[in-house]
Write an enzyme that holds these catalytic residues in place. Structure first.
Site, PDB file in Angstrom:
ATOM      1  N   ALA A 197       0.843  -1.199   0.000  1.00 48.75           N
ATOM      2  CA  ALA A 197       0.000   0.000   0.000  1.00 48.75           C
ATOM      3  C   ALA A 197       0.871   1.239   0.000  1.00 48.75           C
ATOM      4  O   ALA A 197       2.002   1.233   0.498  1.00 48.75           O
ATOM      5  CB  ALA A 197      -0.920   0.002   1.217  1.00 48.75           C
ATOM      6  N   ARG A 198       0.316   2.305  -0.550  1.00 46.69           N
ATOM      7  CA  ARG A 198       1.028   3.584  -0.589  1.00 46.69           C
ATOM      8  C   ARG A 198       0.114   4.665  -0.024  1.00 46.69           C
ATOM      9  O   ARG A 198      -1.031   4.776  -0.426  1.00 46.69           O
ATOM     10  CB  ARG A 198       1.448   3.935  -2.009  1.00 46.69           C
ATOM     11  CG  ARG A 198       2.301   5.195  -2.138  1.00 46.69           C
ATOM     12  CD  ARG A 198       2.682   5.427  -3.595  1.00 46.69           C
ATOM     13  NE  ARG A 198       3.560   4.383  -4.071  1.00 46.69           N
ATOM     14  CZ  ARG A 198       4.879   4.444  -4.014  1.00 46.69           C
ATOM     15  NH1 ARG A 198       5.459   5.516  -3.495  1.00 46.69           N
ATOM     16  NH2 ARG A 198       5.615   3.451  -4.480  1.00 46.69           N
ATOM     17  N   GLY A 199       0.618   5.440   0.935  1.00 39.94           N
ATOM     18  CA  GLY A 199      -0.186   6.468   1.569  1.00 39.94           C
ATOM     19  C   GLY A 199       0.486   7.821   1.525  1.00 39.94           C
ATOM     20  O   GLY A 199       1.522   8.011   0.883  1.00 39.94           O
ATOM     21  N   THR A 200      -0.119   8.772   2.231  1.00 40.88           N
ATOM     22  CA  THR A 200       0.400  10.138   2.253  1.00 40.88           C
ATOM     23  C   THR A 200       1.779  10.200   2.878  1.00 40.88           C
ATOM     24  O   THR A 200       2.622  10.995   2.480  1.00 40.88           O
ATOM     25  CB  THR A 200      -0.560  11.042   3.041  1.00 40.88           C
ATOM     26  OG1 THR A 200      -1.866  10.937   2.481  1.00 40.88           O
ATOM     27  CG2 THR A 200      -0.112  12.493   2.993  1.00 40.88           C
TER      28      THR A 200
ATOM     29  N   GLY B 110       3.961   7.430   3.621  1.00 39.92           N
ATOM     30  CA  GLY B 110       4.951   6.393   3.387  1.00 39.92           C
ATOM     31  C   GLY B 110       4.376   5.256   2.570  1.00 39.92           C
ATOM     32  O   GLY B 110       3.217   5.285   2.140  1.00 39.92           O
ATOM     33  N   THR B 111       5.210   4.249   2.372  1.00 39.69           N
ATOM     34  CA  THR B 111       4.824   3.088   1.583  1.00 39.69           C
ATOM     35  C   THR B 111       5.018   1.830   2.419  1.00 39.69           C
ATOM     36  O   THR B 111       6.002   1.699   3.136  1.00 39.69           O
ATOM     37  CB  THR B 111       5.678   3.002   0.308  1.00 39.69           C
ATOM     38  OG1 THR B 111       5.593   4.244  -0.404  1.00 39.69           O
ATOM     39  CG2 THR B 111       5.191   1.884  -0.593  1.00 39.69           C
ATOM     40  N   VAL B 112       4.058   0.917   2.327  1.00 39.10           N
ATOM     41  CA  VAL B 112       4.122  -0.333   3.073  1.00 39.10           C
ATOM     42  C   VAL B 112       4.467  -1.463   2.116  1.00 39.10           C
ATOM     43  O   VAL B 112       3.889  -1.572   1.028  1.00 39.10           O
ATOM     44  CB  VAL B 112       2.790  -0.636   3.787  1.00 39.10           C
ATOM     45  CG1 VAL B 112       2.873  -1.973   4.539  1.00 39.10           C
ATOM     46  CG2 VAL B 112       2.437   0.487   4.747  1.00 39.10           C
TER      47      VAL B 112
ATOM     48  N   LYS C 127       7.286  -0.503   6.663  1.00 37.17           N
ATOM     49  CA  LYS C 127       6.783   0.815   6.304  1.00 37.17           C
ATOM     50  C   LYS C 127       7.946   1.793   6.213  1.00 37.17           C
ATOM     51  O   LYS C 127       8.719   1.952   7.158  1.00 37.17           O
ATOM     52  CB  LYS C 127       5.768   1.329   7.335  1.00 37.17           C
ATOM     53  CG  LYS C 127       5.111   2.643   6.917  1.00 37.17           C
ATOM     54  CD  LYS C 127       3.923   2.981   7.787  1.00 37.17           C
ATOM     55  CE  LYS C 127       3.195   4.209   7.254  1.00 37.17           C
ATOM     56  NZ  LYS C 127       1.997   4.549   8.048  1.00 37.17           N
TER      57      LYS C 127
ATOM     58  N   ASP D 207      -4.743   8.352  16.570  1.00 37.70           N
ATOM     59  CA  ASP D 207      -5.251   8.140  15.217  1.00 37.70           C
ATOM     60  C   ASP D 207      -6.016   6.821  15.160  1.00 37.70           C
ATOM     61  O   ASP D 207      -5.786   5.987  14.293  1.00 37.70           O
ATOM     62  CB  ASP D 207      -4.098   8.138  14.211  1.00 37.70           C
ATOM     63  CG  ASP D 207      -4.595   8.334  12.784  1.00 37.70           C
ATOM     64  OD1 ASP D 207      -5.737   8.797  12.614  1.00 37.70           O
ATOM     65  OD2 ASP D 207      -3.854   8.016  11.842  1.00 37.70           O
TER      66      ASP D 207
END
Length: 381
Positions: free
Chosen positions: A80-83, A85-87, A100, A222
């Site tokens: 997965a890729r987020g705001t 970082g990338t997992v 991550k 969070d």
């Protein structure tokens, strides 16, 4: 003069000139028979002396107890890729892991001072995470402050080649949980809903994990279904603890894109001081989501949610079919006053006391309309 002796004299003269500046020899010592010179011993002594000089003022900092051995890590493919970082899926020392990568400083947004502050905060919080041990908290395996030696796939599991990681990147390694996120699990069950016993079991896992964190003076900040992971037996574990707080300081953070506004306590949205009770509020929203297998506030924009939660006490609509014991926990957790919200250990006790033998789960959509017919509007908490 024999050529071998001549060479020895020249080499000896070179070493003497190098050592002269170190102040270890006198003028008398400069007269030495070349055929008596032990060049190998001089090589060793010179290296040792120079290393001592170069090391002055540059102490070698020992690795943190949580730092990984990069050589034991194999990153296989992107998950997965987020705001922030990338997992990736990977293997560390023979164990399946999730990796991550958080890239700070190389994005053109962070100043050198901001990057240093982020990395210092990351280091402090990861050290805390390393000490945690609870069945409902994702197991932290290790991390790294300098991941430039890592090689990661360019795109996906089917991609070819690899690319180096930016030198400013930080790396977090946790146990890999094959069940995916709680959010995705709820989406899969949006029509048929979950059995009441499953709802309570998931809620208890989350409540116990948060209760443990709070007992260790840790505030997640969070809490949302996207940050909860499931193992192969559908046991829930809290993820992204600690790191989420660091990420929130990232200059690239755009609140409207994070999808967390619906879980934020009113005091957080209003910019007021807050404590662990903000997690309790978020738990209340998650509890509603677990029961309903639906999204809160589906027809409102982020700005509308933010304003209404703070100024109009907006909360998700509780279905009429929801048992009163569970509905009361939701209402208490999302009370507008943090002081009136229960502690998480009390929430655990309340959930443990619920009897699931008589049913009480959400009515499946197949038995009603496209949206559950048993909702009724809630004007406030």
């Amino acid at each position: 003069m024999d050529s071998k002796v001549e060479k020895a004299v020249l080499r000896e003269g070179g070493f003497r000139s190098k050592l002269k500046g170190l102040g270890s020899l006198s003028n008398k010592d400069m007269l030495v028979r070349a055929d008596k010179v032990d060049l190998k011993r001089l090589d060793i002594q010179l290296d040792q002396q120079l290393n001592k000089v170069w090391a002055k003022g540059k102490p070698v900092k020992p690795n943190e107890t949580w730092e990984i051995d990069v050589a034991k890590l194999e990153i296989r493919y992107e998950v997965a890729r987020g705001t922030y970082g990338t997992v990736y899926r990977g293997v560390y020392d023979g164990q399946d892991v999730a990796v991550k990568l958080l890239d700070w400083g190389g994005d053109g947004y962070s100043t050198e001072a901001e990057t240093a502050a982020l990395r210092a905060s990351f280091q402090k919080e990861v050290a805390v995470w390393h000490e945690l041990d609870h069945p409902n908290v994702t197991k932290f395996i290790g991390g790294s402050m300098g991941t430039s030696e890592l090689k990661i796939p360019q795109k996906s599991s089917s991609g070819n080649g690899s690319t180096s990681v930016p030198t400013q990147a930080c790396c977090v390694i946790v146990e890999y949980l094959p069940g995916g996120t709680l959010k995705n699990y709820l989406i899969k069950n949006i029509r048929k809903k979950l059995a009441y016993k499953t709802v309570i079991n998931l809620a208890l896992d989350l409540a116990r994990g948060l209760s443990y964190l709070h007992s260790k003076k840790v505030v997640h900040r969070d809490v949302k279904t996207e940050n909860m992971l499931l193992d192969g037996q559908r046991n829930l574990k809290i993820a992204d603890f600690g790191v989420a707080r660091v990420e929130a300081q990232n200059p690239k953070d755009m609140t409207g894109e994070t999808g967390t506004l619906g879980y934020m306590a009113p005091e957080v949205l209003d910019g007021k001081p807050y404590n662990r009770k903000c997690d309790v509020y978020s738990f209340g929203i998650c509890l509603w989501e677990i029961y309903c297998c639906d999204m809160p506030y589906p027809n409102l924009s982020f700005a509308e949610v933010s304003s209404a939660v703070v100024r109009q006490n907006l909360r998700p609509d509780i279905p009429r079919c929801c048992p009163s014991a569970l509905a009361n926990i939701m209402r208490r957790c999302w009370d507008p006053s943090p002081d009136k919200r229960p502690e998480m250990d009390e929430v655990v006790r309340l959930l443990e006391a619920i009897d699931t033998c008589k049913g009480g789960g959400m009515i499946p959509q197949e038995q009603g309309s496209t949206r559950c017919f048993c909702f009724f509007p809630a004007l406030g908490p």
